[in-house]
Design an enzyme around this catalytic site. Sequence first.
Site, mmCIF file in Angstrom:
data_model
loop_
_atom_site.group_PDB
_atom_site.id
_atom_site.type_symbol
_atom_site.label_atom_id
_atom_site.label_comp_id
_atom_site.label_asym_id
_atom_site.label_seq_id
_atom_site.Cartn_x
_atom_site.Cartn_y
_atom_site.Cartn_z
ATOM 1 N N SER A 46 -9.903 -1.220 6.757
ATOM 2 C CA SER A 46 -9.214 -0.825 5.178
ATOM 3 C C SER A 46 -8.490 -2.202 4.606
ATOM 4 O O SER A 46 -8.068 -2.266 3.451
ATOM 5 C CB SER A 46 -8.206 0.331 5.110
ATOM 6 O OG SER A 46 -9.005 1.337 5.319
ATOM 7 N N SER A 85 -9.757 1.105 2.738
ATOM 8 C CA SER A 85 -9.028 2.148 1.775
ATOM 9 C C SER A 85 -7.860 1.403 1.137
ATOM 10 O O SER A 85 -7.248 1.826 0.109
ATOM 11 C CB SER A 85 -8.326 3.159 2.522
ATOM 12 O OG SER A 85 -7.373 2.697 3.541
ATOM 13 N N LYS A 88 0.927 -1.304 0.153
ATOM 14 C CA LYS A 88 0.135 0.051 -0.004
ATOM 15 C C LYS A 88 0.815 1.283 0.123
ATOM 16 O O LYS A 88 1.989 1.441 0.692
ATOM 17 C CB LYS A 88 -0.975 0.008 1.298
ATOM 18 C CG LYS A 88 -1.908 1.000 1.351
ATOM 19 C CD LYS A 88 -2.543 0.859 2.711
ATOM 20 C CE LYS A 88 -3.880 2.058 2.751
ATOM 21 N NZ LYS A 88 -4.862 1.827 3.857
#
Length: 483
Positions: free
Chosen positions: A178, A154, A79
Amino acid sequence: MKELNTLTIKTARAGLDKKEFTSVELTQACLNRIKERNPELNAFITVCEKEALEEARAADKIITSGKALALTGIPFAVKDAICTAGVRSTASAKILDNYTPPFNATVIQKIREQGGVLIGKNNCDAFGHGASNENSMYGAVKNPHDLTKVSGGSSGGSAVAVADHMCIFAIGEDTGGSIRQPASFCGVVGLRPSYGRNSRFGIMPMASSLDTVGPFTKTVEDMAIVMDIIAGQDSLDATTVPDTVPEYSKTLNKKSKIRIGIPKEYFAFAELNKEIKTVIEEKINSLKKQSYEIVDVSLPYTKYATAVYYIVVPSEDSSNLARMDGIRYGARKQEGNLFELYAKTRDLGFPEEVKRRILIGTYALSAGYYDAYYKKAQQVRTLIKNDFDEVFKKVDVLVTPTSPFTAFNIGEKSNDPLAMYLADVMLIPAAVSGVPAISVPGGKDKNGLPIGIQVIGPRMGEEQVLQIAKQIEDSLQKQTFIC
Ligand code: GLN
Protein backbone atom coordinates in the site's frame (compact mmCIF):
# COMPACT_ATOMS: atom_id res chain seq x y z
CA MET A 1 11.39 31.23 -7.61
CA LYS A 2 9.67 27.83 -7.84
CA GLU A 3 6.24 27.56 -6.27
CA LEU A 4 6.88 26.89 -2.58
CA ASN A 5 4.65 23.81 -2.44
CA THR A 6 6.84 22.08 -5.05
CA LEU A 7 9.88 22.13 -2.76
CA THR A 8 11.40 19.03 -1.16
CA ILE A 9 12.12 18.73 2.57
CA LYS A 10 15.77 19.53 1.85
CA THR A 11 15.10 22.66 -0.23
CA ALA A 12 12.26 23.84 2.03
CA ARG A 13 14.52 23.53 5.10
CA ALA A 14 17.28 25.53 3.40
CA GLY A 15 14.88 28.27 2.28
CA LEU A 16 13.19 28.54 5.69
CA ASP A 17 16.51 28.72 7.51
CA LYS A 18 17.84 31.38 5.13
CA LYS A 19 14.57 33.32 5.65
CA GLU A 20 13.84 33.31 1.93
CA PHE A 21 10.21 32.60 2.86
CA THR A 22 8.25 31.76 5.99
CA SER A 23 6.53 28.58 7.10
CA VAL A 24 3.23 30.48 6.88
CA GLU A 25 3.93 31.15 3.19
CA LEU A 26 4.98 27.56 2.57
CA THR A 27 1.94 26.16 4.41
CA GLN A 28 -0.38 28.58 2.61
CA ALA A 29 1.04 27.49 -0.75
CA CYS A 30 0.18 23.86 0.09
CA LEU A 31 -3.29 24.84 1.34
CA ASN A 32 -3.93 26.79 -1.88
CA ARG A 33 -2.93 23.77 -3.92
CA ILE A 34 -5.28 21.57 -1.86
CA LYS A 35 -8.14 24.04 -2.41
CA GLU A 36 -7.48 24.12 -6.12
CA ARG A 37 -6.94 20.42 -6.73
CA ASN A 38 -8.60 18.39 -3.99
CA PRO A 39 -12.20 18.76 -5.22
CA GLU A 40 -11.10 16.78 -8.29
CA LEU A 41 -8.41 14.47 -6.88
CA ASN A 42 -10.07 13.66 -3.51
CA ALA A 43 -6.72 13.01 -1.78
CA PHE A 44 -7.74 14.57 1.57
CA ILE A 45 -10.63 13.68 3.87
CA THR A 46 -9.73 16.32 6.46
CA VAL A 47 -7.73 19.51 5.91
CA CYS A 48 -6.38 21.19 9.05
CA GLU A 49 -6.27 24.72 7.62
CA LYS A 50 -6.61 26.78 10.78
CA GLU A 51 -4.42 24.54 12.93
CA ALA A 52 -1.71 24.23 10.26
CA LEU A 53 -1.46 28.01 9.88
CA GLU A 54 -1.25 28.43 13.65
CA GLU A 55 1.50 25.82 13.82
CA ALA A 56 3.29 27.53 10.93
CA ARG A 57 3.20 30.86 12.78
CA ALA A 58 4.69 29.19 15.85
CA ALA A 59 7.32 27.51 13.64
CA ASP A 60 8.33 30.88 12.16
CA LYS A 61 9.04 32.17 15.68
CA ILE A 62 11.22 29.13 16.40
CA ILE A 63 13.09 29.58 13.11
CA THR A 64 13.69 33.27 13.88
CA SER A 65 15.08 32.33 17.28
CA GLY A 66 17.57 30.01 15.52
CA LYS A 67 16.22 26.87 17.21
CA ALA A 68 14.73 25.12 14.19
CA LEU A 69 14.73 21.31 14.21
CA ALA A 70 14.83 19.05 11.13
CA LEU A 71 11.16 19.52 10.19
CA THR A 72 10.25 22.82 11.85
CA GLY A 73 7.65 24.54 9.67
CA ILE A 74 7.38 21.80 7.03
CA PRO A 75 3.84 20.70 6.06
CA PHE A 76 3.10 16.98 5.86
CA ALA A 77 0.01 14.79 5.44
CA VAL A 78 -0.98 11.46 7.01
CA LYS A 79 -3.01 8.48 5.85
CA ASP A 80 -6.36 8.49 7.61
CA ALA A 81 -5.78 5.01 9.06
CA ILE A 82 -3.05 6.45 11.31
CA CYS A 83 -3.99 8.14 14.57
CA THR A 84 -3.39 11.87 14.94
CA ALA A 85 -4.13 13.48 18.31
CA GLY A 86 -7.14 15.79 18.18
CA VAL A 87 -7.57 15.31 14.41
CA ARG A 88 -10.35 13.09 13.03
CA SER A 89 -9.03 9.72 11.79
CA THR A 90 -11.61 7.68 9.88
CA ALA A 91 -9.54 4.96 8.13
CA SER A 92 -11.88 5.90 5.23
CA ALA A 93 -14.68 3.82 6.80
CA LYS A 94 -17.98 5.25 8.04
CA ILE A 95 -17.71 3.20 11.23
CA LEU A 96 -15.03 5.70 12.36
CA ASP A 97 -16.64 8.74 10.73
CA ASN A 98 -16.71 10.67 14.00
CA TYR A 99 -13.55 9.23 15.59
CA THR A 100 -10.93 11.66 16.90
CA PRO A 101 -8.03 9.88 18.60
CA PRO A 102 -6.73 11.37 21.84
CA PHE A 103 -3.15 10.34 20.95
CA ASN A 104 -0.61 10.33 18.14
CA ALA A 105 0.84 7.23 16.51
CA THR A 106 4.50 7.05 17.57
CA VAL A 107 5.82 7.96 14.09
CA ILE A 108 3.54 11.01 14.00
CA GLN A 109 4.63 12.00 17.51
CA LYS A 110 8.27 11.86 16.38
CA ILE A 111 7.57 14.04 13.34
CA ARG A 112 5.61 16.51 15.50
CA GLU A 113 8.50 16.67 17.98
CA GLN A 114 10.77 17.63 15.08
CA GLY A 115 8.41 20.46 14.14
CA GLY A 116 6.39 18.96 11.23
CA VAL A 117 3.17 20.89 10.49
CA LEU A 118 0.16 18.56 10.06
CA ILE A 119 -1.76 19.82 7.03
CA GLY A 120 -4.40 17.09 6.79
CA LYS A 121 -5.50 13.48 6.60
CA ASN A 122 -5.43 11.45 3.40
CA ASN A 123 -8.10 9.36 1.80
CA CYS A 124 -7.22 5.65 1.50
CA ASP A 125 -8.88 2.29 0.93
CA ALA A 126 -10.94 1.57 4.07
CA PHE A 127 -8.68 0.15 6.79
CA GLY A 128 -6.02 -0.31 4.12
CA HIS A 129 -7.95 -2.88 2.05
CA GLY A 130 -7.35 -2.37 -1.63
CA ALA A 131 -4.94 -1.57 -4.43
CA SER A 132 -6.74 1.30 -6.16
CA ASN A 133 -8.28 3.52 -3.46
CA GLU A 134 -11.73 2.69 -4.77
CA ASN A 135 -12.65 0.93 -1.50
CA SER A 136 -12.86 4.21 0.40
CA MET A 137 -16.27 5.15 1.80
CA TYR A 138 -15.31 8.77 0.98
CA GLY A 139 -14.96 8.18 -2.78
CA ALA A 140 -12.08 7.12 -5.04
CA VAL A 141 -8.83 9.09 -5.32
CA LYS A 142 -7.84 10.08 -8.86
CA ASN A 143 -4.40 9.89 -10.40
CA PRO A 144 -2.99 13.39 -10.99
CA HIS A 145 -1.24 12.24 -14.20
CA ASP A 146 -4.55 11.13 -15.74
CA LEU A 147 -7.87 11.69 -14.00
CA THR A 148 -9.41 8.57 -15.54
CA LYS A 149 -6.84 6.36 -13.77
CA VAL A 150 -6.65 5.09 -10.19
CA SER A 151 -4.13 6.50 -7.73
CA GLY A 152 -3.20 3.03 -6.53
CA GLY A 153 -3.85 1.93 -2.98
CA SER A 154 -4.38 1.62 -0.25
CA SER A 155 -2.42 4.79 0.68
CA GLY A 156 -3.49 6.50 -2.58
CA GLY A 157 -4.39 9.87 -1.09
CA SER A 158 -0.93 10.21 0.47
CA ALA A 159 0.84 9.37 -2.82
CA VAL A 160 -1.32 11.88 -4.70
CA ALA A 161 -0.85 14.58 -2.06
CA VAL A 162 2.94 14.34 -2.52
CA ALA A 163 2.89 13.89 -6.33
CA ASP A 164 0.56 16.84 -6.79
CA HIS A 165 2.48 19.06 -4.35
CA MET A 166 -0.32 19.46 -1.82
CA CYS A 167 2.25 18.82 0.92
CA ILE A 168 6.01 18.29 1.16
CA PHE A 169 5.88 14.65 2.34
CA ALA A 170 3.36 12.16 3.70
CA ILE A 171 3.13 9.11 5.94
CA GLY A 172 1.38 5.94 4.78
CA GLU A 173 0.98 2.31 5.71
CA ASP A 174 2.03 -0.82 3.79
CA THR A 175 0.72 -4.28 4.67
CA GLY A 176 1.07 -5.86 1.24
CA GLY A 177 2.08 -3.00 -1.05
CA SER A 178 0.00 0.00 0.00
CA ILE A 179 2.91 2.44 0.01
CA ARG A 180 4.92 1.09 -2.92
CA GLN A 181 2.10 0.58 -5.43
CA PRO A 182 0.52 4.06 -5.19
CA ALA A 183 4.06 5.56 -5.13
CA SER A 184 4.77 3.78 -8.41
CA PHE A 185 1.41 4.80 -9.99
CA CYS A 186 1.86 8.46 -9.00
CA GLY A 187 5.61 8.88 -9.62
CA VAL A 188 6.92 9.44 -6.08
CA VAL A 189 9.25 7.58 -3.72
CA GLY A 190 7.59 5.21 -1.21
CA LEU A 191 9.31 3.00 1.36
CA ARG A 192 8.00 -0.04 3.17
CA PRO A 193 10.50 -0.46 6.04
CA SER A 194 11.54 -3.80 7.55
CA TYR A 195 8.95 -5.20 9.92
CA GLY A 196 10.07 -3.99 13.35
CA ARG A 197 12.04 -0.95 12.13
CA ASN A 198 9.30 1.69 12.61
CA SER A 199 6.75 1.61 15.40
CA ARG A 200 3.23 0.47 14.51
CA PHE A 201 1.76 2.03 17.64
CA GLY A 202 -1.28 4.10 16.65
CA ILE A 203 -1.63 2.58 13.18
CA MET A 204 -5.13 1.14 12.86
CA PRO A 205 -4.29 -2.54 12.57
CA MET A 206 -5.10 -4.52 9.47
CA ALA A 207 -2.82 -7.58 9.68
CA SER A 208 -0.54 -7.05 12.65
CA SER A 209 2.17 -9.45 11.50
CA LEU A 210 2.60 -7.56 8.22
CA ASP A 211 1.59 -3.92 8.85
CA THR A 212 4.37 -1.34 8.49
CA VAL A 213 4.43 2.44 8.38
CA GLY A 214 6.59 4.47 6.04
CA PRO A 215 6.99 7.75 4.15
CA PHE A 216 6.11 9.09 0.69
CA THR A 217 8.61 11.69 -0.50
CA LYS A 218 9.59 13.54 -3.68
CA THR A 219 13.21 12.34 -3.54
CA VAL A 220 15.26 9.51 -2.03
CA GLU A 221 17.22 12.11 -0.08
CA ASP A 222 13.99 13.25 1.62
CA MET A 223 13.17 9.60 2.35
CA ALA A 224 16.43 9.27 4.27
CA ILE A 225 15.67 12.47 6.21
CA VAL A 226 12.24 11.20 7.35
CA MET A 227 13.56 7.71 8.15
CA ASP A 228 16.29 9.25 10.33
CA ILE A 229 13.48 10.76 12.40
CA ILE A 230 10.90 7.99 12.59
CA ALA A 231 12.91 4.73 12.72
CA GLY A 232 13.78 2.93 15.94
CA GLN A 233 12.61 0.88 18.85
CA ASP A 234 9.46 1.93 20.69
CA SER A 235 8.35 0.72 24.11
CA LEU A 236 4.74 0.98 22.87
CA ASP A 237 5.32 -1.60 20.10
CA ALA A 238 6.92 -4.82 21.31
CA THR A 239 7.64 -5.90 17.73
CA THR A 240 10.12 -3.05 17.14
CA VAL A 241 13.73 -4.22 17.32
CA PRO A 242 16.58 -2.81 19.40
CA ASP A 243 19.06 -2.76 16.45
CA THR A 244 20.89 0.54 16.07
CA VAL A 245 19.40 2.72 13.35
CA PRO A 246 22.00 3.90 10.81
CA GLU A 247 22.05 7.58 9.89
CA TYR A 248 20.49 7.11 6.49
CA SER A 249 21.11 10.63 5.20
CA LYS A 250 24.80 10.36 6.03
CA THR A 251 25.32 7.05 4.21
CA LEU A 252 23.05 7.76 1.25
CA ASN A 253 25.75 8.77 -1.20
CA LYS A 254 28.30 6.22 -0.03
CA LYS A 255 29.17 4.06 -3.02
CA SER A 256 29.39 0.76 -1.19
CA LYS A 257 30.20 -2.42 -3.04
CA ILE A 258 26.61 -3.56 -3.46
CA ARG A 259 25.75 -6.77 -5.33
CA ILE A 260 22.42 -6.51 -7.12
CA GLY A 261 20.25 -9.59 -7.64
CA ILE A 262 17.71 -9.84 -10.46
CA PRO A 263 15.07 -12.42 -9.45
CA LYS A 264 13.88 -14.18 -12.58
CA GLU A 265 10.39 -14.90 -11.23
CA TYR A 266 9.54 -11.18 -11.22
CA PHE A 267 10.21 -10.93 -14.93
CA ALA A 268 8.25 -14.07 -15.80
CA PHE A 269 4.78 -12.85 -14.78
CA ALA A 270 2.51 -13.01 -17.84
CA GLU A 271 0.93 -9.68 -16.87
CA LEU A 272 4.24 -7.80 -16.91
CA ASN A 273 3.94 -4.91 -19.34
CA LYS A 274 6.71 -4.80 -21.98
CA GLU A 275 7.45 -1.09 -21.56
CA ILE A 276 8.00 -1.60 -17.82
CA LYS A 277 10.31 -4.53 -18.52
CA THR A 278 12.36 -2.41 -20.92
CA VAL A 279 12.66 0.48 -18.46
CA ILE A 280 13.88 -1.84 -15.69
CA GLU A 281 16.35 -3.56 -17.98
CA GLU A 282 17.78 -0.19 -19.00
CA LYS A 283 18.23 0.76 -15.36
CA ILE A 284 19.90 -2.55 -14.61
CA ASN A 285 22.31 -1.88 -17.47
CA SER A 286 23.07 1.58 -16.19
CA LEU A 287 23.83 0.14 -12.74
CA LYS A 288 26.10 -2.41 -14.41
CA LYS A 289 27.97 0.42 -16.15
CA GLN A 290 28.51 2.03 -12.76
CA SER A 291 30.33 -1.22 -11.91
CA TYR A 292 27.74 -2.72 -9.62
CA GLU A 293 27.84 -6.51 -9.80
CA ILE A 294 24.60 -7.87 -11.29
CA VAL A 295 23.64 -11.44 -10.40
CA ASP A 296 20.72 -13.54 -11.70
CA VAL A 297 18.89 -15.11 -8.78
CA SER A 298 15.76 -17.13 -8.11
CA LEU A 299 13.06 -16.99 -5.43
CA PRO A 300 11.08 -20.13 -6.32
CA TYR A 301 8.33 -19.76 -3.71
CA THR A 302 7.31 -16.31 -5.03
CA LYS A 303 4.39 -17.85 -6.89
CA TYR A 304 2.67 -18.82 -3.63
CA ALA A 305 3.00 -15.44 -1.94
CA THR A 306 -0.33 -13.94 -3.02
CA ALA A 307 -2.25 -17.07 -1.98
CA VAL A 308 -0.50 -17.09 1.40
CA TYR A 309 -1.20 -13.38 1.90
CA TYR A 310 -4.92 -13.76 1.21
CA ILE A 311 -5.23 -16.35 3.98
CA VAL A 312 -3.00 -14.73 6.60
CA VAL A 313 -4.22 -11.16 6.10
CA PRO A 314 -7.99 -11.83 6.25
CA SER A 315 -7.41 -14.06 9.30
CA GLU A 316 -5.64 -11.30 11.21
CA ASP A 317 -8.16 -8.80 9.83
CA SER A 318 -11.14 -10.71 11.14
CA SER A 319 -9.64 -10.68 14.59
CA ASN A 320 -8.34 -7.07 14.54
CA LEU A 321 -11.55 -5.58 13.18
CA ALA A 322 -13.67 -7.29 15.83
CA ARG A 323 -12.99 -4.26 18.02
CA MET A 324 -15.02 -2.12 15.62
CA ASP A 325 -18.38 -2.84 17.22
CA GLY A 326 -20.05 0.56 17.58
CA ILE A 327 -19.60 0.45 21.35
CA ARG A 328 -16.11 1.65 22.04
CA TYR A 329 -15.30 3.74 18.97
CA GLY A 330 -16.99 5.71 16.28
CA ALA A 331 -20.42 5.59 14.77
CA ARG A 332 -23.20 3.41 16.19
CA LYS A 333 -26.47 2.25 14.67
CA GLN A 334 -28.72 1.98 17.73
CA GLU A 335 -31.17 -0.68 16.71
CA GLY A 336 -32.73 -3.70 18.46
CA ASN A 337 -30.78 -5.75 20.98
CA LEU A 338 -27.01 -5.69 21.48
CA PHE A 339 -26.35 -8.27 18.78
CA GLU A 340 -28.49 -6.36 16.28
CA LEU A 341 -26.65 -3.17 17.18
CA TYR A 342 -23.28 -4.81 16.42
CA ALA A 343 -24.55 -6.33 13.17
CA LYS A 344 -26.22 -3.17 11.89
CA THR A 345 -23.28 -0.94 12.84
CA ARG A 346 -20.79 -3.20 11.10
CA ASP A 347 -23.03 -3.65 8.10
CA LEU A 348 -23.32 0.10 7.54
CA GLY A 349 -19.84 1.04 8.70
CA PHE A 350 -17.65 -1.26 6.59
CA PRO A 351 -17.43 -1.33 2.78
CA GLU A 352 -17.84 -4.60 0.83
CA GLU A 353 -14.14 -5.44 0.64
CA VAL A 354 -13.66 -5.21 4.40
CA LYS A 355 -16.67 -7.48 4.94
CA ARG A 356 -15.26 -9.93 2.40
CA ARG A 357 -11.94 -10.12 4.27
CA ILE A 358 -13.66 -10.61 7.63
CA LEU A 359 -15.76 -13.46 6.22
CA ILE A 360 -12.78 -15.19 4.59
CA GLY A 361 -10.64 -14.76 7.70
CA THR A 362 -13.31 -16.02 10.08
CA TYR A 363 -13.70 -19.10 7.87
CA ALA A 364 -9.93 -19.71 7.62
CA LEU A 365 -9.56 -19.56 11.41
CA SER A 366 -12.57 -21.67 12.32
CA ALA A 367 -12.33 -25.10 13.93
CA GLY A 368 -11.61 -27.76 11.35
CA TYR A 369 -10.29 -25.30 8.76
CA TYR A 370 -7.51 -23.68 10.79
CA ASP A 371 -4.97 -26.43 10.01
CA ALA A 372 -5.90 -26.63 6.36
CA TYR A 373 -5.75 -22.89 5.70
CA TYR A 374 -4.14 -20.64 8.31
CA LYS A 375 -1.51 -23.08 9.55
CA LYS A 376 -0.62 -24.21 6.04
CA ALA A 377 -0.34 -20.60 4.86
CA GLN A 378 2.01 -19.76 7.74
CA GLN A 379 4.19 -22.77 6.85
CA VAL A 380 4.47 -21.66 3.23
CA ARG A 381 5.15 -18.12 4.45
CA THR A 382 8.26 -19.48 6.16
CA LEU A 383 9.39 -21.04 2.87
CA ILE A 384 8.98 -17.69 1.09
CA LYS A 385 10.99 -15.98 3.83
CA ASN A 386 13.68 -18.67 3.57
CA ASP A 387 13.98 -17.89 -0.16
CA PHE A 388 14.89 -14.30 0.71
CA ASP A 389 17.31 -15.41 3.46
CA GLU A 390 19.11 -17.65 0.96
CA VAL A 391 19.28 -15.07 -1.79
CA PHE A 392 20.59 -12.37 0.55
CA LYS A 393 23.60 -14.59 1.27
CA LYS A 394 24.58 -13.99 -2.37
CA VAL A 395 23.44 -10.42 -3.06
CA ASP A 396 22.78 -7.22 -1.07
CA VAL A 397 19.63 -5.98 -2.80
CA LEU A 398 17.15 -7.11 -5.44
CA VAL A 399 15.84 -4.93 -8.27
CA THR A 400 12.39 -5.66 -9.74
CA PRO A 401 9.39 -3.84 -11.20
CA THR A 402 7.07 -2.45 -8.50
CA SER A 403 3.93 -3.33 -10.44
CA PRO A 404 3.31 -5.38 -13.58
CA PHE A 405 1.40 -2.44 -15.09
CA THR A 406 1.04 1.34 -14.76
CA ALA A 407 -2.09 2.95 -13.23
CA PHE A 408 -5.24 1.25 -14.53
CA ASN A 409 -8.65 2.76 -15.30
CA ILE A 410 -11.01 3.71 -12.51
CA GLY A 411 -13.64 0.94 -12.42
CA GLU A 412 -11.50 -1.54 -14.37
CA LYS A 413 -10.94 -3.99 -11.50
CA SER A 414 -13.35 -2.79 -8.83
CA ASN A 415 -15.89 -5.53 -9.48
CA ASP A 416 -13.29 -8.28 -9.70
CA PRO A 417 -11.64 -8.79 -6.29
CA LEU A 418 -9.27 -11.45 -7.63
CA ALA A 419 -7.93 -9.17 -10.38
CA MET A 420 -7.43 -6.47 -7.74
CA TYR A 421 -5.55 -8.90 -5.46
CA LEU A 422 -3.24 -9.88 -8.32
CA ALA A 423 -2.16 -6.25 -8.78
CA ASP A 424 0.13 -6.77 -5.79
CA VAL A 425 2.03 -9.83 -7.03
CA MET A 426 5.40 -8.07 -7.00
CA LEU A 427 4.84 -6.44 -3.63
CA ILE A 428 3.52 -9.22 -1.45
CA PRO A 429 6.63 -11.50 -1.27
CA ALA A 430 8.69 -8.82 0.55
CA ALA A 431 5.72 -8.04 2.79
CA VAL A 432 5.08 -11.60 3.98
CA SER A 433 8.85 -11.95 4.60
CA GLY A 434 9.21 -8.73 6.62
CA VAL A 435 12.00 -7.28 4.46
CA PRO A 436 12.26 -3.63 3.38
CA ALA A 437 11.41 -2.46 -0.14
CA ILE A 438 11.20 0.90 -1.85
CA SER A 439 9.53 2.09 -5.04
CA VAL A 440 11.42 4.78 -6.91
CA PRO A 441 10.30 6.43 -10.17
CA GLY A 442 12.08 4.89 -13.16
CA GLY A 443 10.42 6.41 -16.21
CA LYS A 444 7.07 6.82 -17.93
CA ASP A 445 5.07 4.68 -20.34
CA LYS A 446 3.90 5.90 -23.74
CA ASN A 447 0.80 7.42 -22.15
CA GLY A 448 2.86 9.48 -19.73
CA LEU A 449 2.07 7.31 -16.71
CA PRO A 450 4.86 6.76 -14.16
CA ILE A 451 6.72 3.45 -13.90
CA GLY A 452 8.11 2.40 -10.52
CA ILE A 453 11.22 0.36 -9.82
CA GLN A 454 11.36 -1.71 -6.65
CA VAL A 455 14.54 -2.23 -4.63
CA ILE A 456 14.23 -4.95 -1.96
CA GLY A 457 16.79 -5.48 0.80
CA PRO A 458 17.45 -7.92 3.63
CA ARG A 459 15.79 -7.34 7.02
CA MET A 460 17.11 -4.03 8.48
CA GLY A 461 18.90 -3.38 5.17
CA GLU A 462 17.23 0.00 4.48
CA GLU A 463 20.66 1.58 4.15
CA GLN A 464 21.64 -0.27 0.97
CA VAL A 465 18.07 -0.09 -0.37
CA LEU A 466 18.22 3.70 -0.15
CA GLN A 467 21.69 3.83 -1.70
CA ILE A 468 20.63 1.88 -4.79
CA ALA A 469 17.35 3.81 -5.04
CA LYS A 470 19.44 7.01 -5.05
CA GLN A 471 21.59 5.67 -7.88
CA ILE A 472 18.48 4.87 -9.92
CA GLU A 473 17.06 8.31 -9.22
CA ASP A 474 20.35 10.00 -10.21
CA SER A 475 20.50 8.03 -13.45
CA LEU A 476 17.27 9.71 -14.54
CA GLN A 477 19.31 12.87 -15.08
CA LYS A 478 16.97 15.20 -13.31
CA GLN A 479 13.92 14.20 -15.33
CA THR A 480 11.02 14.77 -13.03
CA PHE A 481 8.15 12.36 -12.59
CA ILE A 482 6.03 14.52 -10.40
CA CYS A 483 3.18 16.57 -11.89
N1 GLN B 1 -3.66 -4.33 -1.74
C1 GLN B 1 -3.31 -5.04 -0.57
C2 GLN B 1 -4.55 -5.46 0.18
O1 GLN B 1 -5.62 -5.03 -0.17
C3 GLN B 1 -2.37 -4.23 0.27
C4 GLN B 1 -2.98 -3.48 1.39
C5 GLN B 1 -2.01 -2.75 2.26
O2 GLN B 1 -0.80 -2.83 2.06
N2 GLN B 1 -2.55 -2.07 3.25
O3 GLN B 1 -4.47 -6.22 1.11
